[in-house]
Scaffold this motif. Structure first.
Motif, PDB file in Angstrom:
ATOM      1  N   MET A  23       0.845  -1.171   0.000  1.00  0.00           N
ATOM      2  CA  MET A  23       0.000   0.000   0.000  1.00  0.00           C
ATOM      3  C   MET A  23       0.890   1.234   0.000  1.00  0.00           C
ATOM      4  O   MET A  23       1.928   1.264   0.654  1.00  0.00           O
ATOM      5  N   ALA A  24       0.452   2.269  -0.712  1.00  0.00           N
ATOM      6  CA  ALA A  24       1.204   3.513  -0.783  1.00  0.00           C
ATOM      7  C   ALA A  24       1.043   4.314   0.509  1.00  0.00           C
ATOM      8  O   ALA A  24       0.164   4.032   1.331  1.00  0.00           O
ATOM      9  N   GLU A  25       1.890   5.310   0.656  1.00  0.00           N
ATOM     10  CA  GLU A  25       1.832   6.189   1.818  1.00  0.00           C
ATOM     11  C   GLU A  25       0.470   6.868   1.916  1.00  0.00           C
ATOM     12  O   GLU A  25      -0.132   7.237   0.908  1.00  0.00           O
ATOM     13  N   GLU A  26      -0.038   7.010   3.128  1.00  0.00           N
ATOM     14  CA  GLU A  26      -1.324   7.658   3.360  1.00  0.00           C
ATOM     15  C   GLU A  26      -1.264   9.126   2.915  1.00  0.00           C
ATOM     16  O   GLU A  26      -0.267   9.806   3.127  1.00  0.00           O
ATOM     17  N   ILE A  27      -2.339   9.585   2.276  1.00  0.00           N
ATOM     18  CA  ILE A  27      -2.431  10.971   1.830  1.00  0.00           C
ATOM     19  C   ILE A  27      -3.677  11.605   2.427  1.00  0.00           C
ATOM     20  O   ILE A  27      -4.542  10.913   2.957  1.00  0.00           O
ATOM     21  N   THR A  28      -3.775  12.908   2.278  1.00  0.00           N
ATOM     22  CA  THR A  28      -4.959  13.619   2.743  1.00  0.00           C
ATOM     23  C   THR A  28      -5.954  13.747   1.595  1.00  0.00           C
ATOM     24  O   THR A  28      -5.609  13.539   0.423  1.00  0.00           O
ATOM     25  N   TYR A  29      -7.189  14.132   1.926  1.00  0.00           N
ATOM     26  CA  TYR A  29      -8.177  14.379   0.882  1.00  0.00           C
ATOM     27  C   TYR A  29      -7.705  15.497  -0.038  1.00  0.00           C
ATOM     28  O   TYR A  29      -7.917  15.451  -1.247  1.00  0.00           O
ATOM     29  N   ALA A  30      -7.051  16.489   0.524  1.00  0.00           N
ATOM     30  CA  ALA A  30      -6.534  17.600  -0.290  1.00  0.00           C
ATOM     31  C   ALA A  30      -5.531  17.089  -1.329  1.00  0.00           C
ATOM     32  O   ALA A  30      -5.519  17.569  -2.472  1.00  0.00           O
ATOM     33  N   ASP A  31      -4.692  16.116  -0.957  1.00  0.00           N
ATOM     34  CA  ASP A  31      -3.760  15.516  -1.918  1.00  0.00           C
ATOM     35  C   ASP A  31      -4.531  14.850  -3.052  1.00  0.00           C
ATOM     36  O   ASP A  31      -4.226  15.043  -4.226  1.00  0.00           O
ATOM     37  N   PHE A  32      -5.530  14.049  -2.696  1.00  0.00           N
ATOM     38  CA  PHE A  32      -6.341  13.347  -3.696  1.00  0.00           C
ATOM     39  C   PHE A  32      -7.066  14.335  -4.603  1.00  0.00           C
ATOM     40  O   PHE A  32      -7.146  14.147  -5.817  1.00  0.00           O
ATOM     41  N   ASP A  33      -7.568  15.399  -4.020  1.00  0.00           N
ATOM     42  CA  ASP A  33      -8.346  16.387  -4.767  1.00  0.00           C
ATOM     43  C   ASP A  33      -7.513  17.095  -5.837  1.00  0.00           C
ATOM     44  O   ASP A  33      -8.057  17.617  -6.797  1.00  0.00           O
ATOM     45  N   ARG A  34      -6.209  17.090  -5.685  1.00  0.00           N
ATOM     46  CA  ARG A  34      -5.330  17.731  -6.675  1.00  0.00           C
ATOM     47  C   ARG A  34      -5.221  16.909  -7.963  1.00  0.00           C
ATOM     48  O   ARG A  34      -4.846  17.440  -9.003  1.00  0.00           O
ATOM     49  N   VAL A  35      -5.528  15.612  -7.888  1.00  0.00           N
ATOM     50  CA  VAL A  35      -5.472  14.755  -9.073  1.00  0.00           C
ATOM     51  C   VAL A  35      -6.815  14.869  -9.788  1.00  0.00           C
ATOM     52  O   VAL A  35      -7.851  14.494  -9.246  1.00  0.00           O
ATOM     53  N   ASP A  36      -6.787  15.401 -10.990  1.00  0.00           N
ATOM     54  CA  ASP A  36      -8.023  15.655 -11.745  1.00  0.00           C
ATOM     55  C   ASP A  36      -8.318  14.464 -12.664  1.00  0.00           C
ATOM     56  O   ASP A  36      -7.774  14.368 -13.770  1.00  0.00           O
ATOM     57  N   ILE A  37      -9.158  13.549 -12.185  1.00  0.00           N
ATOM     58  CA  ILE A  37      -9.539  12.356 -12.944  1.00  0.00           C
ATOM     59  C   ILE A  37     -10.898  12.612 -13.576  1.00  0.00           C
ATOM     60  O   ILE A  37     -11.862  12.908 -12.884  1.00  0.00           O
ATOM     61  N   ARG A  38     -10.954  12.509 -14.892  1.00  0.00           N
ATOM     62  CA  ARG A  38     -12.181  12.772 -15.652  1.00  0.00           C
ATOM     63  C   ARG A  38     -12.530  11.586 -16.530  1.00  0.00           C
ATOM     64  O   ARG A  38     -11.688  10.763 -16.867  1.00  0.00           O
ATOM     65  N   VAL A  39     -13.796  11.553 -16.936  1.00  0.00           N
ATOM     66  CA  VAL A  39     -14.250  10.533 -17.877  1.00  0.00           C
ATOM     67  C   VAL A  39     -14.286  11.157 -19.275  1.00  0.00           C
ATOM     68  O   VAL A  39     -14.618  12.342 -19.439  1.00  0.00           O
ATOM     69  N   GLY A  40     -13.911  10.345 -20.251  1.00  0.00           N
ATOM     70  CA  GLY A  40     -13.958  10.791 -21.639  1.00  0.00           C
ATOM     71  C   GLY A  40     -14.251   9.619 -22.550  1.00  0.00           C
ATOM     72  O   GLY A  40     -14.131   8.454 -22.154  1.00  0.00           O
ATOM     73  N   THR A  41     -14.639   9.939 -23.776  1.00  0.00           N
ATOM     74  CA  THR A  41     -14.953   8.921 -24.774  1.00  0.00           C
ATOM     75  C   THR A  41     -13.863   8.877 -25.829  1.00  0.00           C
ATOM     76  O   THR A  41     -13.500   9.921 -26.391  1.00  0.00           O
TER      77      THR A  41
END
Length: 113
Positions: free
Chosen positions: A1-19
């Motif tokens: 498992m990777a190092e624990e992160i905060t929600y703010a860390d996760f929120d910086r990664v912009d994951i989007r859906v596309g076709t």
């Protein structure tokens, strides 16, 4: 498992859906790959990605498929191709990539919550 992160860390990664609207072989890549053009909706637009997904997919099977991608990484030069997003997937038991996708259709450009 990777190092624990905060929600703010996760929120910086912009994951989007596309076709995926175009998929073609990428013979210049070191590892077998496809060149993809993905529609991420009106705010982000069309983005290019290189994806090593040739074991489970053909270019024809990819067109029209919704996928997840990280849209806020810097572009990466892969040989003669400039990859603008990271298309997400998981390794199967043999190390081949299986695309991460949504279960039901959603509008292109929706952010993962």
């Amino acid at each position: 498992m990777a190092e624990e992160i905060t929600y703010a860390d996760f929120d910086r990664v912009d994951i989007r859906v596309g076709t995926i609207i175009e998929a073609s072989p990428f013979p210049e890549a070191r590892e077998p790959a496809f060149k993809l053009v993905i529609d991420f909706g009106p705010d982000i637009g069309m983005k290019k990605s290189s994806a090593q997904i040739t074991v489970h997919y053909t270019p024809e099977s990819l067109v029209g498929r919704q996928v997840l991608g990280v849209v806020n990484f810097p572009p990466r030069q892969i040989g003669p191709f400039r990859s603008e997003v990271l298309t997400l997937g998981f390794e199967d038991e043999n190390g081949a990539i299986v695309l991460a996708a949504v279960e039901q259709p959603v509008p292109n450009g929706q952010k993962m919550m």
